[in-house]
Write a protein that holds these residues in place. Structure first.
Motif, PDB file in Angstrom:
ATOM      1  N   THR A  30      -3.855  37.469   0.150  1.00  0.00           N
ATOM      2  CA  THR A  30      -4.683  36.753  -0.840  1.00  0.00           C
ATOM      3  C   THR A  30      -3.809  36.297  -2.010  1.00  0.00           C
ATOM      4  O   THR A  30      -2.689  36.787  -2.186  1.00  0.00           O
ATOM      5  N   VAL A  31      -4.349  35.365  -2.790  1.00  0.00           N
ATOM      6  CA  VAL A  31      -3.723  34.983  -4.068  1.00  0.00           C
ATOM      7  C   VAL A  31      -4.543  35.642  -5.180  1.00  0.00           C
ATOM      8  O   VAL A  31      -5.724  35.918  -4.968  1.00  0.00           O
ATOM      9  N   PRO A  32      -3.937  35.905  -6.325  1.00  0.00           N
ATOM     10  CA  PRO A  32      -2.613  35.500  -6.791  1.00  0.00           C
ATOM     11  C   PRO A  32      -1.488  36.376  -6.245  1.00  0.00           C
ATOM     12  O   PRO A  32      -1.707  37.539  -5.911  1.00  0.00           O
ATOM     13  N   TRP A  61      -9.707  35.280  -9.321  1.00  0.00           N
ATOM     14  CA  TRP A  61      -8.649  36.303  -9.388  1.00  0.00           C
ATOM     15  C   TRP A  61      -7.355  35.685  -9.891  1.00  0.00           C
ATOM     16  O   TRP A  61      -6.581  36.335 -10.603  1.00  0.00           O
ATOM     17  N   THR A 113      -5.100  27.831   4.721  1.00  0.00           N
ATOM     18  CA  THR A 113      -4.988  28.795   3.614  1.00  0.00           C
ATOM     19  C   THR A 113      -4.196  30.042   4.010  1.00  0.00           C
ATOM     20  O   THR A 113      -3.228  30.420   3.346  1.00  0.00           O
ATOM     21  N   LYS A 114      -4.640  30.685   5.094  1.00  0.00           N
ATOM     22  CA  LYS A 114      -4.016  31.964   5.497  1.00  0.00           C
ATOM     23  C   LYS A 114      -2.526  31.795   5.766  1.00  0.00           C
ATOM     24  O   LYS A 114      -1.712  32.610   5.346  1.00  0.00           O
ATOM     25  N   LEU A 121      -7.858  26.917  -1.291  1.00  0.00           N
ATOM     26  CA  LEU A 121      -8.632  28.002  -0.670  1.00  0.00           C
ATOM     27  C   LEU A 121      -9.644  27.457   0.335  1.00  0.00           C
ATOM     28  O   LEU A 121     -10.067  26.311   0.243  1.00  0.00           O
ATOM     29  N   HIS A 173     -12.591  45.371 -11.574  1.00  0.00           N
ATOM     30  CA  HIS A 173     -11.810  45.044 -10.383  1.00  0.00           C
ATOM     31  C   HIS A 173     -12.524  45.472  -9.099  1.00  0.00           C
ATOM     32  O   HIS A 173     -12.400  44.822  -8.072  1.00  0.00           O
ATOM     33  N   SER A 197     -10.714  29.846  -8.209  1.00  0.00           N
ATOM     34  CA  SER A 197     -10.028  31.117  -7.946  1.00  0.00           C
ATOM     35  C   SER A 197     -10.051  32.053  -9.151  1.00  0.00           C
ATOM     36  O   SER A 197      -9.147  32.074  -9.986  1.00  0.00           O
ATOM     37  N   ASP A 216      -1.619  41.358  -6.266  1.00  0.00           N
ATOM     38  CA  ASP A 216      -2.985  41.670  -6.690  1.00  0.00           C
ATOM     39  C   ASP A 216      -3.065  41.407  -8.179  1.00  0.00           C
ATOM     40  O   ASP A 216      -2.121  41.727  -8.915  1.00  0.00           O
ATOM     41  N   SER A 217      -4.180  40.822  -8.648  1.00  0.00           N
ATOM     42  CA  SER A 217      -4.247  40.381 -10.050  1.00  0.00           C
ATOM     43  C   SER A 217      -3.985  41.521 -11.038  1.00  0.00           C
ATOM     44  O   SER A 217      -3.213  41.362 -11.983  1.00  0.00           O
TER      45      SER A 217
HETATM   46  N1  LIG Z   1      -7.833  42.043  -5.122  1.00  0.00           N
HETATM   47  C1  LIG Z   1      -7.280  40.769  -5.088  1.00  0.00           C
HETATM   48  C2  LIG Z   1      -8.295  39.799  -4.576  1.00  0.00           C
HETATM   49  C3  LIG Z   1      -7.759  38.414  -4.462  1.00  0.00           C
HETATM   50  C4  LIG Z   1      -8.647  37.457  -3.685  1.00  0.00           C
HETATM   51  O1  LIG Z   1      -9.653  37.822  -3.061  1.00  0.00           O
HETATM   52  N2  LIG Z   1      -8.247  36.171  -3.715  1.00  0.00           N
HETATM   53  C5  LIG Z   1      -8.948  35.115  -3.026  1.00  0.00           C
HETATM   54  C6  LIG Z   1      -9.005  33.865  -3.883  1.00  0.00           C
HETATM   55  S1  LIG Z   1      -9.828  34.034  -5.418  1.00  0.00           S
HETATM   56  C7  LIG Z   1      -8.131  34.690  -1.803  1.00  0.00           C
HETATM   57  O2  LIG Z   1      -6.923  34.738  -1.825  1.00  0.00           O
HETATM   58  N3  LIG Z   1      -8.784  34.210  -0.768  1.00  0.00           N
HETATM   59  C8  LIG Z   1      -8.111  33.625   0.348  1.00  0.00           C
HETATM   60  C9  LIG Z   1      -8.500  34.223   1.640  1.00  0.00           C
HETATM   61  O3  LIG Z   1      -9.142  35.291   1.631  1.00  0.00           O
HETATM   62  O4  LIG Z   1      -8.158  33.615   2.661  1.00  0.00           O
HETATM   63  C10 LIG Z   1      -6.713  40.420  -6.480  1.00  0.00           C
HETATM   64  O5  LIG Z   1      -7.233  40.890  -7.480  1.00  0.00           O
HETATM   65  O6  LIG Z   1      -5.737  39.691  -6.557  1.00  0.00           O
END
Ligand SMILES: N[C@@H](CCC(=O)N[C@@H](CS)C(=O)NCC(=O)O)C(=O)O
Length: 214
Positions: A54-56, A15, A42-43, A37, A103, A13, A67-68
């Motif tokens: 999404t995480v974080p 982000w 996950t969702k 993930l 980003h 991960s 958002d990160s």
């Molecule tokens: N723009 C977001 C992007 C975060 C992102 O894409 N996270 C991915 C993991 S690295 C996630 O949560 N994926 C899970 C999913 O889409 O189900 C940020 O910077 O936090």
């Protein structure tokens, strides 16, 4: 009150790595919750935090930040001693611009070189689009190091949000054998030697999950 940071698998991960490393670097106190993930759950697991998809995610009492970059901005406002952005106007604008570029850009690099902290891959073939992204990162590093060399070993001299934003890219370069010469290479080394980064990598090596596509 203690912060809570919801992250994905440390090995994958990218982000999540940004705020985690930044918080550890600054010795902020927080609990980590890890969501696996690319799993069927996950969702649903992310949804239970009641904000983003999404995480974080950072939890600070009733406040949720998902958002990160937004998390890093929020934390640097809460802890001015941690210095999110450089003080001086031009450097501050520059740091914001490179962080925003990271980003929102580098899609070829992101999709072709997924972060996988545990792996090192020999002889990985880079497409033209990926090579263009790598060249762009190299030139951003070179320019920052040239301008801010005298102020310290991070992109803008002192450690800032920009460094946290680029840390996962350095991990990708390490995994796929992307070597940078000169000051950009030395900067990569600075990132790899950061205690918080080493701790993240050690933790990622202890994880059991394997995501095939990464
Ligand atoms: N723009 C977001 C992007 C975060 C992102 O894409 N996270 C991915 C993991 S690295 C996630 O949560 N994926 C899970 C999913 O889409 O189900 C940020 O910077 O936090």
């Amino acid at each position: 009150m203690k912060y809570e940071l919801v992250i994905g698998n440390k090995n994958y991960s990218s982000w999540s790595m940004r705020p985690w490393v930044w918080m550890r670097h600054h010795n902020l106190v927080f609990d980590t919750h890890c969501v696996a993930l690319y799993a069927p759950t996950t969702k649903q697991e992310i949804a239970q935090y009641g904000c983003g998809t999404t995480v974080p995610i950072l939890i600070d009492g009733d406040i949720r930040v998902w958002d990160s970059l937004a998390i890093l901005e929020y934390l640097s406002e809460q802890h001015p001693q941690c210095i999110g952005w450089p003080e001086e106007t031009a450097a501050r604008a520059h740091a914001r611009a490179v962080s925003a570029e990271m980003h929102s850009g580098f899609s070829a690099l992101r999709s072709s070189l997924p972060m996988n902290c545990r792996r090192t891959i020999e002889g990985f073939e880079l497409s033209e689009a990926v090579q263009r992204d790598i060249d762009r990162v190299r030139s951003l590093f070179a320019d920052c190091r040239h301008r801010y060399f005298n102020y310290g070993s991070w992109l803008f001299g002192q450690y800032s949000i920009a460094d946290a934003m680029f840390t996962p890219v350095v991990m990708r370069f390490k995994t796929y054998g992307v070597k940078l010469e000169g000051e950009p290479g030395k900067y990569m080394q600075t990132v790899c030697e950061q205690a918080a980064v080493r701790e993240w990598i050690e933790d990622s090596c202890k994880e059991q999950e394997i995501i095939e596509k990464c």
